[in-house]
Design a protein around this motif. Sequence first.
Motif: not given
Length: 270
Positions: A95-97, A105-108, A117-119, A136-137
């Motif tokens: 999952v890539v935001s 943390a919110a994604l996980q 992964i946050r971009v 990276l998470g």
Amino acid sequence: MLQEKKIGFIGGGAMAEALLRGMINTGLIQPQQIIVSDIIAERRDYLAQAYAVSTTGEIHAAAKNTDILFLAVKPQVVKAVMEQLSGQVATTTIVVSIVAGLTLAALQAKFPGCAVIRVMPNTPIAVGAGMSALALGKLATKQDSDLISRIFSSAGTAVTVGEELMDAVTGLSGSGPAYGFVMIDALADAGVSVGLSRQTALVLAAQTLLGAAKMVLETGEHPAKLRDMVTSPGGTAITGIHVLEQNGLRAALIDAVKAATKRSQEMGKK
């Protein structure tokens, strides 16, 4: 590595379009591997016709059985979108935001078991010259990172940083195109003031900054060394630089990045 992957996009806006265009044009991904979900029918029709990708108005259809799922919606709706997707995304999906301010943390929390992964990309990604930073998470592997880096590199350049530096990235490269546009506009105004036509001045200003940036990236030399190569004793360039220093251009740019970084930190706490 990517030829067998199914790619889903939640949101089909400008950033999503820039990414899928980069992937398709560089041959990383074939159109039939991509599905895009967007609530606007006209946007879905456009993307389908322009890039031959599949489109849907249903977010679950875009998330189902995907290997990589991009969240590319507005920050104000991302919580509702994640709620709809909760429990619908396989743990094998990356999952890539690219949603501003959305933490790992919110994604996980919404996608437990998934590599997240946050971009932070910037707007020149739309012309294949973007700068993207990845964070990276805890479940994301080096292989996951390399995969996503390849995708973003298809529309520019990508680096990996710790999430604690994402606000600094926002202040520098995320907001940086705006600073560049102001400088180009100011240089073009200056050109007009000394007799050039508006269009000629604009081309001269934009191409000059593009060329300067390319020299830094391709030579690997420090900008100060490249500047010294241009500033001959008693010449025009050193005279102009003296005026810039007198008027605090360097300090203003440093302060702008620091202020934008602080603002990003404040927005992230809301």
